[in-house]
Design an enzyme around this catalytic site. Sequence first.
Site, short mmCIF file in Angstrom:
data_model
loop_
_atom_site.label_atom_id
_atom_site.label_comp_id
_atom_site.label_asym_id
_atom_site.label_seq_id
_atom_site.Cartn_x
_atom_site.Cartn_y
_atom_site.Cartn_z
CE LYS A 43 3.00 -4.36 -12.21
NZ LYS A 43 1.60 -4.81 -12.14
CB THR A 44 6.03 -8.49 -7.96
OG1 THR A 44 5.63 -7.28 -7.73
CG2 THR A 44 6.86 -8.63 -6.83
CG ASP A 225 8.39 -4.69 -8.21
OD1 ASP A 225 7.65 -4.56 -9.21
OD2 ASP A 225 8.20 -5.52 -7.22
CD GLU A 226 5.17 -1.57 -6.91
OE1 GLU A 226 4.56 -0.73 -7.74
OE2 GLU A 226 4.65 -2.45 -6.36
CD GLN A 256 -0.54 -0.92 -9.30
OE1 GLN A 256 -0.49 -1.13 -7.86
NE2 GLN A 256 -0.53 -1.99 -10.17
NE ARG A 605 -2.69 -3.06 -4.16
CZ ARG A 605 -1.98 -3.41 -5.20
NH1 ARG A 605 -1.09 -4.59 -4.91
NH2 ARG A 605 -2.35 -3.06 -6.49
P1 ATP Z 1 0.73 -5.19 -8.39
O1 ATP Z 1 0.75 -4.37 -9.57
O2 ATP Z 1 -0.16 -5.04 -7.45
O3 ATP Z 1 2.27 -4.90 -7.94
P2 ATP Z 1 1.86 -7.65 -9.88
O4 ATP Z 1 1.54 -7.40 -11.36
O5 ATP Z 1 3.23 -7.37 -9.25
O6 ATP Z 1 0.72 -6.39 -8.87
P3 ATP Z 1 2.02 -10.04 -8.51
O7 ATP Z 1 1.77 -9.71 -7.01
O8 ATP Z 1 3.35 -10.74 -9.23
O9 ATP Z 1 1.24 -9.01 -9.53
O10 ATP Z 1 0.72 -11.40 -8.78
C1 ATP Z 1 -0.47 -11.28 -8.34
C2 ATP Z 1 -0.91 -12.45 -7.89
O11 ATP Z 1 -1.10 -13.44 -8.94
C3 ATP Z 1 0.38 -13.17 -7.06
O12 ATP Z 1 -0.58 -13.82 -5.95
C4 ATP Z 1 0.89 -14.10 -7.79
O13 ATP Z 1 1.35 -15.27 -7.11
C5 ATP Z 1 -0.24 -14.29 -8.76
N1 ATP Z 1 0.24 -14.96 -10.15
C6 ATP Z 1 0.84 -14.41 -11.03
N2 ATP Z 1 1.06 -14.95 -12.11
C7 ATP Z 1 0.55 -16.16 -12.15
C8 ATP Z 1 0.23 -17.43 -12.86
N3 ATP Z 1 0.86 -17.41 -13.98
N4 ATP Z 1 -0.59 -18.39 -12.34
C9 ATP Z 1 -0.90 -18.14 -11.05
N5 ATP Z 1 -0.88 -17.22 -10.29
C10 ATP Z 1 -0.24 -16.23 -10.65
MG MG Z 2 4.02 -5.96 -7.79
#
Ligand code: ATP
Ligand code: MG
Length: 737
Positions: A43-44, A225-226, A256, A605
Amino acid sequence: MASAAYTPGNPSGLVADLNEAQRAAVTAPPGPLRVVAGAGTGKTRVLTRRVAWLVHQGAAPWSVLAITFTNKAARVLKERLGALPGGESVYAGTFHGFGAWLLRRHGDTIGIDTRFTILDRDDQHRLLKLILDELAPGEGRLRVPAVAAQLSWLKNGSSGRAPLALDRSGMEDVFEAIATRYAERLRAASLLDFDDLLLESVRVLVEGAGVGDVLRDRFRHVLVDEYQDTNRVQRDLLLQLVPPGGSLTVVGDPDQSIYRWRGATIGNILAFEEDLGGGNTVVLERNYRSTGRILSCAEAVIAKNTERHAKRLVTSKDEGTPVEVHRAGDADEEGRLVAARIRRWVEAGRRPDDIAVIYRVNAASRAIELALRERSLPYRVVAGTEFFQRREVKDLLAYARLVENPADDVSFLRIANVPRRGVGDTSLAKIRQRAFDQGVPIAEAAREAATAGVSGKALKGLRELSQLLDRARAQPRRPVAAILALLAEGSGYKAMLETSHDELERSRVENVDELVAFARQLDEREPDVELSTFLERAALVSEQDDVEEDGGRVQLMSAHAAKGLEFPCVVVAGAEDGWFPHVRSVDEPGGIEEERRLFYVAMTRAEDELVLTFSSSRATYRGFERRLPSPFLGDLPPADIEVHDRAPSWGGAWSPGPRPAFSTPVAPPPVSGVEGEVVREVGSAWTVGDRVQHPYFGEGVLFDVGGRGEDTRVTVDFVGHGRRQLLLRHARLERIR
Ligand code: ATP
Ligand code: MG
């Protein structure tokens, strides 16, 4: 997280390493867009890429507003954008930071002094204490934190249950007087509290002449975000900025949502389409962060929440190693086993900063810190706001705020006699009275202390203080570090600490130096930075932001501070009933579900290895206490975990499964020589784990037995009625098989 900057020559590079759903979100045409997805699904990543994509598609960088959860996240975002032309003009920051920015520029349109200072929670409490002493002396029922909560509740539109029950006649009037005086004081001293930063921002957009139009015209794309942790006012702010159908991107995960206690509501994410008059929703299902086993454990825990929509989450990693569950006999042993586990990781080639220890309650870190030190493992506690709440840091900031804002009475009273300069309560009362009579700030009255009837040492002390502040004001407002150093030394503050006989006091010098170093960093990063900007940054530090960010150390942090972060190896420590879930949450409606989400945040995490630890006993302020494992541990799928039990004598080997977690009768613990120990016995008739029947609550499982004889109490998890503690002699419990 890949840290490469996005380059203009290679647009496909912006989406090449995204999956189809992520790409759809990043490249969606401007308009309301919601991304709802579980932890670690990118997402981020999608949010930051979308900013880059929009700029790449021709949006003016300054027309993009990205609201991140922390200041650090905002900085990372801007660094990545650095290579795109104009990338640095994207506005990235937290909600509060944006509010402060907005009010400094446009607050005057609604009568706000744009040189305002931000009143943080600690100072807010000090001010309320002053007001309570004035208006309601002896009113013991009105405690400062509760009054603060009530004020905030009123300001934010009073929805839900009031924190304070004003049920006695006259109380409402008293409270109203307090609220009025509080507002007057803030206005007189040009102070804004955290609620004001958001509320007044909404007001400026609605009422400030032309401001709403100017800003709507400027910020054509807003991204948040969030989003699951936004509250009503934050939503209102967004809806003032973004017209129906406008370009608002929000990303979040209802599982979350962990700030309900601060008014956050997942209602915002659920009502998104309604709020924006339509829009697209993208769901992400592929998790890139955690191994299969970590995910399976995290999902098993969150699946028990009833107020949730189940989501699908598939990992793109392999199964990985089992999640480890360790039980220790006491806190010191837990500390040692955590340290030993970390040492093994380091020996296997992990860098210390690949590792995080996460806990629910700060007290859990003490024994772990000790053990890490014993083994010479470098660590740091991610303190964020806490650093800025330390007494010596607050004292020095109070000096700096007075330089900036002579009307800041709270700051003046804080340091008027720190270090001691002979200004006692009587002298202070005199100048406060004079300030009140003349309608001037207290610092102003202190200049003419003699007229107020102050003499002798106090008079001399106040003169010196005024002179110091004048000298600091006369300095060019930068570099900021130089002003701080002048204040720390010129006031005698540093000397006071250095010459103290108390070692703890002397150690506070380090924090004073660290604050000066923090200012120096800022001076270097932003050469034109002014004292006011520094003070604003200090006031708006968020839980994850840290004064220093050097790598190479194991990171210790609370579960709240861990949100959004990721680490190859994670320990979740103190996974005990009463801490996780927190004992205070048990009586709150929905409290346990929120704790479960927090546990889910902590577990997710982890990228490669996850270790959960708990202890069977702990020294608490009540004495030595028997502890039970977190009920969340009971939900872990046995096939995905590996149990390491150091304390099987504490009531049988631990194993997951429906609560209770103990499979055999609990024997009195074989710990001897510990004073004040609370030993819980189980009579021969009752065994933890028994299925029982109650005439009113129905069927349940015996969770714990405590006390003796007549006073024996039992804790039972009733199907449909939750956990109840009952006095055995009245309980009319029957055992069923
Ligand atoms: P949270 O809910 O904990 O905030 P999130 O959904 O924001 O998580 P991110 O932090 O954006 O998730 O991504 C999680 C990890 O996966 C990061 O290390 C990111 O670089 C990696 N990632 C995300 N998408 C891809 C992709 N398409 N290919 C490879 N790695 C990815
Ligand atoms: Mg995130």
